[in-house]
Design an enzyme around this catalytic site. Sequence first.
Site, mmCIF file in Angstrom:
data_model
loop_
_atom_site.group_PDB
_atom_site.id
_atom_site.type_symbol
_atom_site.label_atom_id
_atom_site.label_comp_id
_atom_site.label_asym_id
_atom_site.label_seq_id
_atom_site.Cartn_x
_atom_site.Cartn_y
_atom_site.Cartn_z
ATOM 1 N N GLY A 227 -15.465 37.208 28.677
ATOM 2 C CA GLY A 227 -15.339 38.177 30.543
ATOM 3 C C GLY A 227 -14.779 39.163 30.133
ATOM 4 N N GLU A 228 -13.668 40.061 30.776
ATOM 5 C CA GLU A 228 -13.751 41.419 30.831
ATOM 6 C C GLU A 228 -15.130 42.639 31.842
ATOM 7 O OE1 GLU A 228 -11.611 42.430 27.827
ATOM 8 O OE2 GLU A 228 -10.095 40.497 27.819
ATOM 9 N N GLY A 229 -15.690 42.209 31.548
ATOM 10 C CA GLY A 229 -17.207 42.342 31.100
ATOM 11 C C GLY A 229 -17.896 42.996 29.937
#
Length: 349
Positions: A315-317
Amino acid sequence: MATFPRFIIPPINQSNTDTLRHKIDEKTKPRGALGQLETLALQIGCIQNSLTPQLHQPTLIVFAGDHGISAENVSPYPQSVTYQMVLNFLAGGAAINVFAKQHQLDLQIVDAGVNYTFNTPSKLINAKIAYGTKNFLYEPAMTFQQCHLAIEQGATIVRQQHIQRCNMIGFGEMGIANTASASVLMHLLTNIPLIDCVGRGTGLNDAGLARKYNVLQKAIATQQMVSNNPLQILATFGGFEIAMLVGAYCQAAACGMVILVDGFIATVALLVAIKQYPFLLNYCIFSHCSHEKGHRLLLEYLHVDPLLQLNMRLGEGSGAAIAYPLLQSAVLFLNEMASFTEAKVSNLI
């Protein structure tokens, strides 16, 4: 029933498609030899309606929020990890910080609804709706008003980036238990069996995975969700960060921006938006296929091809950041690579 916020999202302009394709084919290479980079160049050119597209002020925005369903132990990590990771983002110590710095991406962190009060206002965009959602095992995660406000907050944040000349944007998320929320949203919006939508998230073992599935199955039965209205489904089972992602996607497309999509949760948020605004899909480039179980099926449902498959599930980009240089390469070859005529190279095709 509350209505979905209104955005004007036209189909991308394809009037230059043939000219763009000819320009790509005339580069000094066999036709199609750059594979998916050629598809990327064509798509970005169409989104920008330009034969010489540019990527200005590329930006990643990470939305963070907490989930009431985390109380049911659907994640191996406690809810406190959400705010701890936000502090890590702000200190520059997370994977997304490293990758954003590597690729010179502007990184913005948003408090969409973290169960914590931050004392770093200068580094954090404060868009907090509440201190986490409700536990959707017992009640809707948020009210329609909260959901609507979260969507509008996400849109506002993107509008501000567009005013600063950003035309390429990607989104990430942080929120303990948000794969649980995303799994339910995916199931209800696609009719793919819940068992195929539920994955290990941040690393559940077999017993934890079974518990997660049982909790979500019970929650769906408890809420008696019979509506296929995307806003109602989002309000009942979503998260504030997911709702802000929905608004961010819609506004980015309304602004004609190139959108780089991250992993499972980011794609589920996009699914919610696409159910309301189908033309949005054409503005999106899918960075990677996550290792999270449902992501591959969701990409297949959307009939899209991700750029990378690295078994990432952070996640987190992070996947969007890793994939961004491929967009750069697509634009650069289109703009700077010589044609057969310019290079005086024989074209036998």
